[in-house]
Structures are given as structure tokens and as C-alpha cells.
Motif scaffolding. Structure first.
Motif, PDB file in Angstrom:
ATOM      1  N   GLY A 109       0.831  -1.204   0.000  1.00 42.06           N
ATOM      2  CA  GLY A 109       0.000   0.000   0.000  1.00 42.06           C
ATOM      3  C   GLY A 109       0.863   1.250   0.000  1.00 42.06           C
ATOM      4  O   GLY A 109       1.821   1.341  -0.764  1.00 42.06           O
ATOM      5  N   PRO A 110       0.586   2.178   0.914  1.00 44.55           N
ATOM      6  CA  PRO A 110       1.315   3.449   0.930  1.00 44.55           C
ATOM      7  C   PRO A 110       2.625   3.408   1.732  1.00 44.55           C
ATOM      8  O   PRO A 110       3.149   4.436   2.118  1.00 44.55           O
ATOM      9  N   MET A 111       3.136   2.201   2.002  1.00 43.80           N
ATOM     10  CA  MET A 111       4.328   2.117   2.845  1.00 43.80           C
ATOM     11  C   MET A 111       5.222   0.961   2.445  1.00 43.80           C
ATOM     12  O   MET A 111       4.850   0.096   1.663  1.00 43.80           O
ATOM     13  N   TYR A 112       6.416   0.988   3.009  1.00 42.65           N
ATOM     14  CA  TYR A 112       7.334  -0.145   2.980  1.00 42.65           C
ATOM     15  C   TYR A 112       7.311  -0.729   4.378  1.00 42.65           C
ATOM     16  O   TYR A 112       7.205   0.005   5.366  1.00 42.65           O
ATOM     17  N   LEU A 113       7.431  -2.061   4.486  1.00 45.89           N
ATOM     18  CA  LEU A 113       7.459  -2.667   5.807  1.00 45.89           C
ATOM     19  C   LEU A 113       8.346  -3.887   5.833  1.00 45.89           C
ATOM     20  O   LEU A 113       8.633  -4.493   4.810  1.00 45.89           O
ATOM     21  N   ALA A 114       8.790  -4.227   7.027  1.00 46.92           N
ATOM     22  CA  ALA A 114       9.569  -5.434   7.288  1.00 46.92           C
ATOM     23  C   ALA A 114       9.183  -5.912   8.682  1.00 46.92           C
ATOM     24  O   ALA A 114       8.731  -5.120   9.518  1.00 46.92           O
ATOM     25  N   ILE A 115       9.353  -7.212   8.921  1.00 48.34           N
ATOM     26  CA  ILE A 115       9.010  -7.779  10.223  1.00 48.34           C
ATOM     27  C   ILE A 115      10.218  -8.528  10.769  1.00 48.34           C
ATOM     28  O   ILE A 115      10.795  -9.374  10.089  1.00 48.34           O
ATOM     29  N   ASN A 122       8.429 -12.041  20.193  1.00 49.84           N
ATOM     30  CA  ASN A 122       7.525 -11.211  19.398  1.00 49.84           C
ATOM     31  C   ASN A 122       8.032 -10.929  17.991  1.00 49.84           C
ATOM     32  O   ASN A 122       9.238 -10.848  17.760  1.00 49.84           O
ATOM     33  N   TRP A 123       7.067 -10.712  17.112  1.00 52.84           N
ATOM     34  CA  TRP A 123       7.358 -10.123  15.806  1.00 52.84           C
ATOM     35  C   TRP A 123       7.146  -8.624  15.961  1.00 52.84           C
ATOM     36  O   TRP A 123       6.185  -8.180  16.586  1.00 52.84           O
ATOM     37  N   VAL A 124       8.050  -7.844  15.379  1.00 47.85           N
ATOM     38  CA  VAL A 124       7.980  -6.387  15.423  1.00 47.85           C
ATOM     39  C   VAL A 124       8.035  -5.884  13.996  1.00 47.85           C
ATOM     40  O   VAL A 124       8.879  -6.314  13.208  1.00 47.85           O
ATOM     41  N   GLN A 125       7.146  -4.972  13.651  1.00 44.65           N
ATOM     42  CA  GLN A 125       7.115  -4.420  12.289  1.00 44.65           C
ATOM     43  C   GLN A 125       7.818  -3.066  12.251  1.00 44.65           C
ATOM     44  O   GLN A 125       7.617  -2.232  13.133  1.00 44.65           O
ATOM     45  N   LEU A 126       8.634  -2.879  11.229  1.00 38.25           N
ATOM     46  CA  LEU A 126       9.233  -1.574  10.934  1.00 38.25           C
ATOM     47  C   LEU A 126       8.534  -1.051   9.693  1.00 38.25           C
ATOM     48  O   LEU A 126       8.331  -1.796   8.729  1.00 38.25           O
ATOM     49  N   THR A 127       8.178   0.221   9.714  1.00 36.20           N
ATOM     50  CA  THR A 127       7.404   0.821   8.630  1.00 36.20           C
ATOM     51  C   THR A 127       8.005   2.148   8.206  1.00 36.20           C
ATOM     52  O   THR A 127       8.427   2.944   9.046  1.00 36.20           O
ATOM     53  N   GLN A 128       8.007   2.373   6.915  1.00 39.75           N
ATOM     54  CA  GLN A 128       8.398   3.661   6.345  1.00 39.75           C
ATOM     55  C   GLN A 128       7.323   4.061   5.339  1.00 39.75           C
ATOM     56  O   GLN A 128       7.006   3.308   4.428  1.00 39.75           O
ATOM     57  N   MET A 129       6.764   5.241   5.520  1.00 38.81           N
ATOM     58  CA  MET A 129       5.789   5.734   4.556  1.00 38.81           C
ATOM     59  C   MET A 129       6.508   6.057   3.252  1.00 38.81           C
ATOM     60  O   MET A 129       7.609   6.583   3.265  1.00 38.81           O
ATOM     61  N   LYS A 130       5.884   5.729   2.116  1.00 33.71           N
ATOM     62  CA  LYS A 130       6.465   6.063   0.813  1.00 33.71           C
ATOM     63  C   LYS A 130       6.452   7.569   0.653  1.00 33.71           C
ATOM     64  O   LYS A 130       5.490   8.237   1.022  1.00 33.71           O
ATOM     65  N   GLY A 131       7.550   8.090   0.112  1.00 33.61           N
ATOM     66  CA  GLY A 131       7.705   9.519  -0.026  1.00 33.61           C
ATOM     67  C   GLY A 131       7.028  10.060  -1.206  1.00 33.61           C
ATOM     68  O   GLY A 131       6.816  11.104  -1.569  1.00 33.61           O
TER      69      GLY A 131
END
Length: 131
Positions: A109-115, A122-131
Motif C-alpha cells: 500500500g502506501p508504505m514499505y514494511l519489514a518484520i 515477538n514479531w515487530v514491524q518496521l514501517t516507512q511511509m512512501k515519499g
């Protein structure tokens, strides 16, 4: 105005979680207290920012936390989402430190993510909004 002050993440081992969240992810310690019975009360936060927002590293044992954590883990769902300025740079940095990623960076969608695996259950998500 109501603001987020503290939220918690249930962890297998508070001391190990504290080391991972500070030494690896780069958070800073906000509170570190022994509250009796061998129990630690530890909060962390974004280094140099958001002084009024803390993450409580909560002991994850017990009849509520254990089933909740196990269900999230089995489903591959993150327990929390953190934003980053440059996901690909963080992925490279954390990979060099030996962090295991269940999901490498990808567009969604409107972002990049990794887990990633936080080493304490736990699983932790890192998110960066697309510029």
C-alpha cells in the motif's frame, strides 16, 4: 487533550528485552527499577525524541499474556509497529547485527514494511511511509 504516554509489549525476559531494544534497536532507557520479587520495571523510548512516550517491557507470563502472544506469533502478526526514516538502511544495519527478519522490506500500500524477531517472543514491524 489525550495523548499516548505508555504502551506495553509482553516479553519472555525483561532484561534480555531491555538489551535488545536498547543495544540493537537503538532505544534509550527511560525507567529501570527493581520493584520487588526479582521483577524489573523497564521502559524505553525513541532516543532523543518523544520524551513523553514510553514502551513498557512487560513480563509475558500469565493466563492473559501467554495465549495472546502465542496467537500473534503463530499468525505472524507484529505486537507493535515502529516507524523508521529509511527502512532499507535499518534492514541492512540490523541484519549486520544478526537480527532475524521474518519478512524482508517490501512495498505494501502506501508504505514499505519489514518484520523482525525481537528475540523475546515477538514479531515487530518496521514501517516507512512512501515519499
Amino acid at each position: 487533550m489525550i495523548k499516548v504516554a505508555m504502551t506495553s509489549v509482553y516479553v519472555d525476559d525483561v532484561a534480555k528485552a531491555h538489551a535488545f531494544y536498547t543495544d540493537v534497536l537503538g532505544f534509550e532507557t527511560r525507567m529501570h527499577m527493581h520493584v520487588g520479587g526479582g521483577t524489573l520495571f523497564v521502559t524505553v523510548g525513541a532516543a532523543g525524541a518523544q520524551k513523553d512516550v514510553q514502551l513498557l517491557l512487560e513480563p509475558g507470563q500469565g493466563p492473559i499474556a501467554e495465549p495472546y502472544r502465542a496467537a500473534l506469533r503463530r499468525a505472524g502478526l507484529p505486537c507493535i509497529v515502529f516507524s523508521v526514516d529509511d527502512l532499507h538502511a535499518e534492514f541492512k544495519r540490523l541484519s549486520r547485527l544478526g537480527v532475524h527478519f521474518a519478512q524482508k522490506p517490501q512495498k505494501q500500500g502506501p508504505m514499505y514494511l519489514a518484520i523482525l524477531d525481537d528475540t523475546v517472543g515477538n514479531w515487530v514491524q518496521l514501517t516507512q511511509m512512501k515519499g
